[in-house]
Design a protein around this motif. Structure first.
Motif, PDB file in Angstrom:
ATOM      1  N   THR A   1       0.828  -1.206   0.000  1.00  0.00           N
ATOM      2  CA  THR A   1       0.000   0.000   0.000  1.00  0.00           C
ATOM      3  C   THR A   1       0.863   1.257   0.000  1.00  0.00           C
ATOM      4  O   THR A   1       0.617   2.207  -0.760  1.00  0.00           O
ATOM      5  CB  THR A   1      -0.925   0.008   1.232  1.00  0.00           C
ATOM      6  OG1 THR A   1      -1.804  -1.120   1.166  1.00  0.00           O
ATOM      7  CG2 THR A   1      -1.754   1.284   1.290  1.00  0.00           C
ATOM      8  N   VAL A   2       1.884   1.275   0.853  1.00  0.00           N
ATOM      9  CA  VAL A   2       2.772   2.443   0.931  1.00  0.00           C
ATOM     10  C   VAL A   2       3.502   2.648  -0.389  1.00  0.00           C
ATOM     11  O   VAL A   2       3.555   3.769  -0.924  1.00  0.00           O
ATOM     12  CB  VAL A   2       3.783   2.276   2.086  1.00  0.00           C
ATOM     13  CG1 VAL A   2       4.847   3.376   2.028  1.00  0.00           C
ATOM     14  CG2 VAL A   2       3.067   2.319   3.430  1.00  0.00           C
ATOM     15  N   LEU A   3       4.074   1.579  -0.930  1.00  0.00           N
ATOM     16  CA  LEU A   3       4.838   1.700  -2.175  1.00  0.00           C
ATOM     17  C   LEU A   3       3.955   2.143  -3.339  1.00  0.00           C
ATOM     18  O   LEU A   3       4.371   2.971  -4.157  1.00  0.00           O
ATOM     19  CB  LEU A   3       5.519   0.370  -2.501  1.00  0.00           C
ATOM     20  CG  LEU A   3       6.678  -0.032  -1.578  1.00  0.00           C
ATOM     21  CD1 LEU A   3       7.161  -1.434  -1.924  1.00  0.00           C
ATOM     22  CD2 LEU A   3       7.826   0.971  -1.677  1.00  0.00           C
ATOM     23  N   ALA A   4       2.752   1.606  -3.419  1.00  0.00           N
ATOM     24  CA  ALA A   4       1.844   1.982  -4.507  1.00  0.00           C
ATOM     25  C   ALA A   4       1.499   3.463  -4.436  1.00  0.00           C
ATOM     26  O   ALA A   4       1.471   4.163  -5.465  1.00  0.00           O
ATOM     27  CB  ALA A   4       0.574   1.140  -4.444  1.00  0.00           C
ATOM     28  N   GLU A   5       1.237   3.962  -3.237  1.00  0.00           N
ATOM     29  CA  GLU A   5       0.891   5.378  -3.076  1.00  0.00           C
ATOM     30  C   GLU A   5       2.085   6.281  -3.375  1.00  0.00           C
ATOM     31  O   GLU A   5       1.940   7.320  -4.034  1.00  0.00           O
ATOM     32  CB  GLU A   5       0.402   5.625  -1.645  1.00  0.00           C
ATOM     33  CG  GLU A   5      -0.010   7.061  -1.353  1.00  0.00           C
ATOM     34  CD  GLU A   5      -1.284   7.484  -2.064  1.00  0.00           C
ATOM     35  OE1 GLU A   5      -1.684   8.653  -1.883  1.00  0.00           O
ATOM     36  OE2 GLU A   5      -1.879   6.654  -2.789  1.00  0.00           O
ATOM     37  N   LEU A   6       3.266   5.891  -2.929  1.00  0.00           N
ATOM     38  CA  LEU A   6       4.458   6.694  -3.200  1.00  0.00           C
ATOM     39  C   LEU A   6       4.768   6.733  -4.689  1.00  0.00           C
ATOM     40  O   LEU A   6       5.082   7.786  -5.249  1.00  0.00           O
ATOM     41  CB  LEU A   6       5.647   6.135  -2.422  1.00  0.00           C
ATOM     42  CG  LEU A   6       5.596   6.296  -0.904  1.00  0.00           C
ATOM     43  CD1 LEU A   6       6.749   5.540  -0.240  1.00  0.00           C
ATOM     44  CD2 LEU A   6       5.645   7.776  -0.498  1.00  0.00           C
ATOM     45  N   ARG A   7       4.654   5.595  -5.346  1.00  0.00           N
ATOM     46  CA  ARG A   7       4.921   5.566  -6.784  1.00  0.00           C
ATOM     47  C   ARG A   7       3.891   6.384  -7.554  1.00  0.00           C
ATOM     48  O   ARG A   7       4.214   7.032  -8.558  1.00  0.00           O
ATOM     49  CB  ARG A   7       4.918   4.118  -7.276  1.00  0.00           C
ATOM     50  CG  ARG A   7       6.147   3.315  -6.881  1.00  0.00           C
ATOM     51  CD  ARG A   7       5.974   1.875  -7.251  1.00  0.00           C
ATOM     52  NE  ARG A   7       7.145   1.066  -6.946  1.00  0.00           N
ATOM     53  CZ  ARG A   7       7.103  -0.217  -6.638  1.00  0.00           C
ATOM     54  NH1 ARG A   7       5.930  -0.835  -6.575  1.00  0.00           N
ATOM     55  NH2 ARG A   7       8.193  -0.888  -6.384  1.00  0.00           N
ATOM     56  N   ARG A   8       2.643   6.344  -7.104  1.00  0.00           N
ATOM     57  CA  ARG A   8       1.586   7.094  -7.780  1.00  0.00           C
ATOM     58  C   ARG A   8       1.874   8.588  -7.761  1.00  0.00           C
ATOM     59  O   ARG A   8       1.636   9.297  -8.750  1.00  0.00           O
ATOM     60  CB  ARG A   8       0.247   6.804  -7.108  1.00  0.00           C
ATOM     61  CG  ARG A   8      -0.964   7.430  -7.793  1.00  0.00           C
ATOM     62  CD  ARG A   8      -2.244   7.086  -7.078  1.00  0.00           C
ATOM     63  NE  ARG A   8      -2.353   7.748  -5.797  1.00  0.00           N
ATOM     64  CZ  ARG A   8      -2.761   9.013  -5.632  1.00  0.00           C
ATOM     65  NH1 ARG A   8      -3.085   9.753  -6.685  1.00  0.00           N
ATOM     66  NH2 ARG A   8      -2.844   9.538  -4.420  1.00  0.00           N
ATOM     67  N   LYS A   9       2.398   9.075  -6.666  1.00  0.00           N
ATOM     68  CA  LYS A   9       2.640  10.507  -6.510  1.00  0.00           C
ATOM     69  C   LYS A   9       4.046  10.937  -6.946  1.00  0.00           C
ATOM     70  O   LYS A   9       4.273  12.119  -7.187  1.00  0.00           O
ATOM     71  CB  LYS A   9       2.433  10.912  -5.048  1.00  0.00           C
ATOM     72  CG  LYS A   9       0.997  10.778  -4.564  1.00  0.00           C
ATOM     73  CD  LYS A   9       0.878  11.229  -3.111  1.00  0.00           C
ATOM     74  CE  LYS A   9      -0.556  11.172  -2.628  1.00  0.00           C
ATOM     75  NZ  LYS A   9      -0.673  11.599  -1.211  1.00  0.00           N
ATOM     76  N   ALA A  10       4.963   9.985  -7.026  1.00  0.00           N
ATOM     77  CA  ALA A  10       6.365  10.335  -7.265  1.00  0.00           C
ATOM     78  C   ALA A  10       6.599  11.005  -8.615  1.00  0.00           C
ATOM     79  O   ALA A  10       7.497  11.837  -8.755  1.00  0.00           O
ATOM     80  CB  ALA A  10       7.233   9.087  -7.149  1.00  0.00           C
ATOM     81  N   ALA A  11       5.784  10.655  -9.609  1.00  0.00           N
ATOM     82  CA  ALA A  11       5.990  11.203 -10.951  1.00  0.00           C
ATOM     83  C   ALA A  11       5.845  12.716 -10.984  1.00  0.00           C
ATOM     84  O   ALA A  11       6.468  13.393 -11.811  1.00  0.00           O
ATOM     85  CB  ALA A  11       5.011  10.552 -11.925  1.00  0.00           C
ATOM     86  N   ARG A  12       5.040  13.264 -10.067  1.00  0.00           N
ATOM     87  CA  ARG A  12       4.828  14.711 -10.086  1.00  0.00           C
ATOM     88  C   ARG A  12       5.356  15.412  -8.830  1.00  0.00           C
ATOM     89  O   ARG A  12       5.151  16.615  -8.672  1.00  0.00           O
ATOM     90  CB  ARG A  12       3.335  15.002 -10.242  1.00  0.00           C
ATOM     91  CG  ARG A  12       2.450  14.491  -9.121  1.00  0.00           C
ATOM     92  CD  ARG A  12       0.984  14.856  -9.358  1.00  0.00           C
ATOM     93  NE  ARG A  12       0.127  14.511  -8.247  1.00  0.00           N
ATOM     94  CZ  ARG A  12      -0.421  13.325  -8.047  1.00  0.00           C
ATOM     95  NH1 ARG A  12      -0.208  12.363  -8.930  1.00  0.00           N
ATOM     96  NH2 ARG A  12      -1.190  13.085  -7.006  1.00  0.00           N
ATOM     97  N   SER A  13       6.004  14.675  -7.955  1.00  0.00           N
ATOM     98  CA  SER A  13       6.482  15.270  -6.707  1.00  0.00           C
ATOM     99  C   SER A  13       7.887  14.778  -6.378  1.00  0.00           C
ATOM    100  O   SER A  13       8.095  13.603  -6.084  1.00  0.00           O
ATOM    101  CB  SER A  13       5.536  14.922  -5.543  1.00  0.00           C
ATOM    102  OG  SER A  13       6.107  15.291  -4.304  1.00  0.00           O
TER     103      SER A  13
END
Length: 222
Positions: free
Chosen positions: A35-47
């Motif tokens: 869950t943590v990794l999926a959320e971080l990857r989802r946001k990492a592209a723009r942050s």
């Protein structure tokens, strides 16, 4: 065999440590890591800030590094081109002054995220002696993060798990997570002892029976 008072004290200390380490609240379950990794990857592209938090989470929960070791990790310590890529924890950065090697060939996802971060750092002109994890601001790229900053960023990375779970987590729980999942994933006691930098295998063995997911055991971190 008679137990001396000193031996008894050591045994009691080990028992206390074992009870803390074996506490399920001290590790992230496999579904929580996903869950943590999926959320971080989802946001990492723009942050860029989220990308940094992803790397800090990987180093703590998928590499077992202490906050002080993350702070002292240099770009040249991340050795990714070797047949067995690894992190080098220098004696000056490790607890107890013992150098060690943290394998990165155990988990492909961790390897890929650290490669991407390393490549970005090099593209921005970073040198081998520069901090591996640092601010994206040009005027702060050579500043070492404080342990307080790393602790805050680890907790920020875990926010998706909700406020109640967040209350139970610190960056050091990432280290418990790494050890527990590495053993559950089939790495030997000797391998995990060396990767974690434990002084003896009996400390590592405390984590052998910690459940890492609700049903069965899985492969490392995903």
């Amino acid at each position: 065999m008679t137990t001396t008072p000193i031996d008894g004290n050591v045994e009691q200390m080990m028992a206390n440590y074992a009870s803390r380490a074996a506490d399920a609240t001290k590790i992230l379950m496999k579904r929580e890591i996903a869950t943590v990794l999926a959320e971080l990857r989802r946001k990492a592209a723009r942050s860029k800030s989220t990308r940094m938090n992803l790397v800090i989470f990987r180093l703590a929960a998928c590499g077992g590094l202490r906050a002080s070791e993350i702070a002292q990790l240099q770009l040249g310590d991340v050795r990714l081109e070797l047949p067995r890529p690894h992190l080098r924890i220098r004696a000056s950065a490790s607890k107890g002054g013992r150098p060690r090697m943290v394998p990165l060939w155990w988990d492909r996802g961790t390897f890929d995220d650290l490669v991407a971060w390393r490549d970005d750092r090099l593209a921005r002109g970073a040198k081998k002696a520069d901090p591996f994890v640092c601010s994206w601001r040009t005027d702060r790229e050579k500043m070492v993060f404080s342990r307080h900053t790393l602790r805050k960023r680890f907790r920020t990375a875990c926010k998706v798990l909700g406020p109640e779970r967040l209350k139970t987590l610190t960056i050091h729980h990432g280290r418990h997570t790494f050890i527990s999942h590495a053993l559950a994933g089939g790495r030997t006691l000797a391998e995990v002892r060396d990767a974690a930098g434990h002084s003896n295998v009996s400390i590592t063995s405390i984590y052998l029976h910690v459940a890492v997911e609700e049903e069965g055991l899985g492969s490392l971190f995903g």
